[in-house]
Design a protein around this motif. Structure first.
Motif, PDB file in Angstrom:
ATOM      1  N   ALA A   1     -10.227 -18.904  30.928  1.00 34.09           N
ATOM      2  CA  ALA A   1      -9.645 -20.054  30.223  1.00 34.09           C
ATOM      3  C   ALA A   1      -8.789 -19.597  29.051  1.00 34.09           C
ATOM      4  N   ALA A   2      -9.292 -18.617  28.274  1.00 37.47           N
ATOM      5  CA  ALA A   2      -8.525 -18.117  27.135  1.00 37.47           C
ATOM      6  C   ALA A   2      -7.252 -17.408  27.595  1.00 37.47           C
ATOM      7  N   CYS A   3      -7.347 -16.644  28.685  1.00 38.83           N
ATOM      8  CA  CYS A   3      -6.154 -15.985  29.217  1.00 38.83           C
ATOM      9  C   CYS A   3      -5.123 -17.015  29.663  1.00 38.83           C
ATOM     10  N   LEU A   4      -5.600 -18.143  30.206  1.00 35.55           N
ATOM     11  CA  LEU A   4      -4.674 -19.200  30.634  1.00 35.55           C
ATOM     12  C   LEU A   4      -3.981 -19.824  29.432  1.00 35.55           C
ATOM     13  N   LEU A   5      -4.744 -20.112  28.369  1.00 34.20           N
ATOM     14  CA  LEU A   5      -4.158 -20.719  27.181  1.00 34.20           C
ATOM     15  C   LEU A   5      -3.130 -19.802  26.528  1.00 34.20           C
ATOM     16  N   ILE A   6      -3.383 -18.509  26.588  1.00 33.01           N
ATOM     17  CA  ILE A   6      -2.449 -17.547  25.998  1.00 33.01           C
ATOM     18  C   ILE A   6      -1.330 -17.201  26.971  1.00 33.01           C
ATOM     19  N   GLY A   7      -1.698 -16.998  28.230  1.00 34.72           N
ATOM     20  CA  GLY A   7      -0.753 -16.484  29.211  1.00 34.72           C
ATOM     21  C   GLY A   7       0.286 -17.479  29.678  1.00 34.72           C
ATOM     22  N   PHE A   8      -0.085 -18.782  29.744  1.00 37.07           N
ATOM     23  CA  PHE A   8       0.883 -19.762  30.240  1.00 37.07           C
ATOM     24  C   PHE A   8       2.101 -19.880  29.319  1.00 37.07           C
ATOM     25  N   PRO A   9       1.935 -20.047  28.002  1.00 33.02           N
ATOM     26  CA  PRO A   9       3.132 -20.095  27.144  1.00 33.02           C
ATOM     27  C   PRO A   9       3.967 -18.818  27.220  1.00 33.02           C
ATOM     28  N   VAL A  10       3.282 -17.669  27.336  1.00 30.18           N
ATOM     29  CA  VAL A  10       4.023 -16.407  27.434  1.00 30.18           C
ATOM     30  C   VAL A  10       4.837 -16.363  28.721  1.00 30.18           C
ATOM     31  N   ALA A  11       4.201 -16.730  29.836  1.00 33.51           N
ATOM     32  CA  ALA A  11       4.902 -16.721  31.119  1.00 33.51           C
ATOM     33  C   ALA A  11       6.053 -17.723  31.113  1.00 33.51           C
ATOM     34  N   TYR A  12       5.831 -18.891  30.524  1.00 29.92           N
ATOM     35  CA  TYR A  12       6.889 -19.910  30.467  1.00 29.92           C
ATOM     36  C   TYR A  12       8.061 -19.412  29.628  1.00 29.92           C
ATOM     37  N   TYR A  13       7.765 -18.764  28.506  1.00 26.06           N
ATOM     38  CA  TYR A  13       8.833 -18.240  27.651  1.00 26.06           C
ATOM     39  C   TYR A  13       9.637 -17.183  28.393  1.00 26.06           C
ATOM     40  N   ILE A  14       8.956 -16.291  29.110  1.00 26.49           N
ATOM     41  CA  ILE A  14       9.670 -15.241  29.849  1.00 26.49           C
ATOM     42  C   ILE A  14      10.548 -15.852  30.939  1.00 26.49           C
ATOM     43  N   ALA A  15       9.991 -16.858  31.636  1.00 30.49           N
ATOM     44  CA  ALA A  15      10.744 -17.478  32.735  1.00 30.49           C
ATOM     45  C   ALA A  15      11.993 -18.199  32.246  1.00 30.49           C
ATOM     46  N   MET A  16      12.001 -18.636  30.997  1.00 32.23           N
ATOM     47  CA  MET A  16      13.143 -19.365  30.451  1.00 32.23           C
ATOM     48  C   MET A  16      14.216 -18.435  29.873  1.00 32.23           C
ATOM     49  N   GLN A  17      13.966 -17.130  29.867  1.00 33.38           N
ATOM     50  CA  GLN A  17      14.921 -16.179  29.307  1.00 33.38           C
ATOM     51  C   GLN A  17      15.959 -15.770  30.351  1.00 33.38           C
ATOM     52  N   PRO A  18      17.097 -15.227  29.901  1.00 28.67           N
ATOM     53  CA  PRO A  18      18.088 -14.696  30.846  1.00 28.67           C
ATOM     54  C   PRO A  18      17.489 -13.580  31.694  1.00 28.67           C
ATOM     55  N   PRO A  19      17.995 -13.388  32.903  1.00 29.89           N
ATOM     56  CA  PRO A  19      17.404 -12.399  33.819  1.00 29.89           C
ATOM     57  C   PRO A  19      17.281 -11.004  33.225  1.00 29.89           C
ATOM     58  N   GLU A  20      18.303 -10.546  32.481  1.00 25.58           N
ATOM     59  CA  GLU A  20      18.237  -9.193  31.937  1.00 25.58           C
ATOM     60  C   GLU A  20      17.146  -9.053  30.883  1.00 25.58           C
ATOM     61  N   ARG A  21      16.850 -10.110  30.153  1.00 25.24           N
ATOM     62  CA  ARG A  21      15.791 -10.053  29.150  1.00 25.24           C
ATOM     63  C   ARG A  21      14.417 -10.181  29.801  1.00 25.24           C
ATOM     64  N   ARG A  22      14.328 -10.880  30.927  1.00 22.49           N
ATOM     65  CA  ARG A  22      13.046 -11.030  31.603  1.00 22.49           C
ATOM     66  C   ARG A  22      12.465  -9.680  31.994  1.00 22.49           C
ATOM     67  N   ASN A  23      13.300  -8.799  32.526  1.00 26.87           N
ATOM     68  CA  ASN A  23      12.821  -7.493  32.966  1.00 26.87           C
ATOM     69  C   ASN A  23      12.203  -6.711  31.817  1.00 26.87           C
ATOM     70  N   LEU A  24      12.831  -6.787  30.635  1.00 30.39           N
ATOM     71  CA  LEU A  24      12.288  -6.092  29.473  1.00 30.39           C
ATOM     72  C   LEU A  24      10.951  -6.682  29.058  1.00 30.39           C
ATOM     73  N   LEU A  25      10.853  -8.004  29.060  1.00 25.83           N
ATOM     74  CA  LEU A  25       9.606  -8.648  28.654  1.00 25.83           C
ATOM     75  C   LEU A  25       8.482  -8.367  29.648  1.00 25.83           C
ATOM     76  N   ILE A  26       8.787  -8.358  30.941  1.00 26.06           N
ATOM     77  CA  ILE A  26       7.780  -8.016  31.945  1.00 26.06           C
ATOM     78  C   ILE A  26       7.322  -6.575  31.759  1.00 26.06           C
ATOM     79  N   LEU A  27       8.248  -5.703  31.410  1.00 26.26           N
ATOM     80  CA  LEU A  27       7.890  -4.306  31.139  1.00 26.26           C
ATOM     81  C   LEU A  27       6.914  -4.225  29.973  1.00 26.26           C
ATOM     82  N   LEU A  28       7.163  -5.000  28.926  1.00 26.02           N
ATOM     83  CA  LEU A  28       6.268  -4.993  27.774  1.00 26.02           C
ATOM     84  C   LEU A  28       4.877  -5.512  28.143  1.00 26.02           C
ATOM     85  N   ILE A  29       4.818  -6.476  29.064  1.00 21.33           N
ATOM     86  CA  ILE A  29       3.526  -7.004  29.498  1.00 21.33           C
ATOM     87  C   ILE A  29       2.719  -5.942  30.227  1.00 21.33           C
ATOM     88  N   THR A  30       3.405  -5.096  30.986  1.00 26.12           N
ATOM     89  CA  THR A  30       2.713  -4.096  31.804  1.00 26.12           C
ATOM     90  C   THR A  30       2.455  -2.777  31.076  1.00 26.12           C
TER      91      THR A  30
END
Length: 294
Positions: free
Chosen positions: A87-116
Motif C-alpha cells: 500500500a505504501a509503495c502504491l501511494l509513493i509509486g503512483f505519483p512517481v510513475a505518473y510524473y515520469i509518464a507525463m515527461q518528454p520521451p528523452e527525459r523519461r529514459n533518464l528518470l527510469i534509469l534513476l529508478i533502477t
C-alpha cells in the motif's frame, strides 16, 4: 508431425532447465513437508503430517494436543507487513510513475534509469545502510537532537515500522515500473477532453487515469506483496529478530531448529498463498479481457 517435433525440440532446453532448477526443488520441499524430522538435521523417510499440525497445535506437559497461535501470529504479521508495504509503495509509486509518464520521451529514459539505479548495489549493503540511518545514534536521531527537537533518541530500529520501511525501499521500483508501463500508453487527449468538460483534477484521476492504470497497479501490488511476504533480509537486519516473519521463520527451521519438515511446510504455505493470489489475479484478468475495466 515433423513440425510438432521441431516445436517440442525448440522448447526442450527451457523445459529441462525449468524442470530441474524450479519444479524439482519445489517437489522436494513438498515431499519433505510430509516426512519426520531428523534430530540432527534433515528428514527421516517416514510419512507424517506433524509439520502441518505444528502450524496450529503443540503438545503440552501432559502430552496432549493444545492450540498454539504463535505461528498464526507470525503469519498474520507477515501478511499485514507485506500488505502495508504494498500500500505504501502504491501511494509513493503512483505519483512517481505518473510524473515520469507525463515527461518528454528523452527525459523519461533518464528518470527510469534513476529508478533502477538501486538495483546496481547489493541489497544486503543497502539494507545495512538503513541501520546507520535508523539506529539510536544514526543520522535521523543525531539530526533531531542537534536541532533541539528531541532530548533523547527515538527507537526506530528493530521495529515493525523499520521492516516496512526497508521493504518499501527495496521493492518500490517494482511498483513504479508496471504503473509507468500502463500510463505510458495513456492518450493525453482523454485528459484534455475531461478538462474541456469541466472535470476536476480528482474526477479526471478517478474516471480516466486510475482505470487505465489499473493493470499496472495490480501487477505492481502483486510484485511487492509476494516477495514482501517471504522477505528475509529486511526483517532480519531491520527487525533484529524481534519481529519474526515467515521468511526468517523458514530460515530458522532449516538452521538452528533443524526441523526441515516444518520449514518445508511453512514454505509450502507461502507458496500456496502466492499461488492463490496469482490465480485470483489471472481469473480477474480473464474475466475482464486481460485487465480491469470500469
Amino acid at each position: 508431425m515433423l513440425d510438432r517435433l521441431k516445436a517440442y525440440a525448440g522448447v526442450a532446453p527451457a523445459t529441462l532447465v525449468i524442470g530441474v532448477f524450479m519444479i524439482a526443488p519445489l517437489m522436494i520441499i513438498f515431499a519433505y513437508s510430509f516426512l519426520e524430522p531428523n534430530p540432527y538435521g534433515g528428514v527421516r523417510p517416514a510419512f507424517s503430517t506433524g509439520a502441518y499440525t505444528k502450524l496450529f497445535y503443540e503438545r503440552d506437559l501432559f502430552d496432549e494436543m493444545v492450540f498454539n497461535a504463535t505461528y498464526l501470529k507470525i503469519t498474520f504479521r507477515s501478511l499485514w507487513i507485506a500488505a502495508a508495504s504494498a500500500a505504501a509503495c502504491l501511494l509513493i509509486g503512483f505519483p512517481v510513475a505518473y510524473y515520469i509518464a507525463m515527461q518528454p520521451p528523452e527525459r523519461r529514459n533518464l528518470l527510469i534509469l534513476l529508478i533502477t539505479i538501486p538495483f546496481w548495489t547489493n541489497l544486503l549493503i543497502r539494507t545495512y545502510c538503513w541501520i546507520l540511518v535508523l539506529r539510536d545514534t544514526g543520522l535521523i536521531n543525531n539530526a533531531l537532537i542537534s536541532a533541539g527537537l528531541i532530548d533523547r533518541p527515538f527507537t526506530m530500529l528493530y521495529t515493525e515500522g523499520a521492516i516496512v520501511l526497508g521493504l518499501i525501499y527495496t521493492y518500490i521500483p517494482f511498483m513504479v515500473l508496471p504503473i509507468y508501463a500502463s500510463l505510458e500508453r495513456l492518450d493525453l487527449r482523454l485528459i484534455e477532453a475531461s478538462r474541456d468538460l469541466y472535470a476536476t483534477k480528482w474526477g479526471t484521476l478517478r474516471q480516466i487515469v486510475l482505470p487505465l492504470a489499473a493493470p499496472g497497479i495490480i501487477a505492481g501490488s502483486i510484485l511487492v506483496f509476494i516477495p514482501g511476504l517471504g522477505a528475509f533480509i529486511a526483517p532480519e537486519l531491520l527487525g533484529g529478530g524481534k519481529n519474526l516473519m515467515l521468511g526468517s521463520l523458514v530460515q530458522l527451521q532449516f538452521s538452528s531448529a533443524r526441523n526441515w519438515p516444518f520449514g518445508s511446510a511453512l514454505a509450502v504455505v507461502i507458496m500456496a498463498v502466492v499461488m492463490l493470489t496469482l490465480m485470483l489475479y489471472a481469473r480477474n484478468a480473464r474475466r475482464n479481457g486481460g485487465g480491469l475495466q470500469h
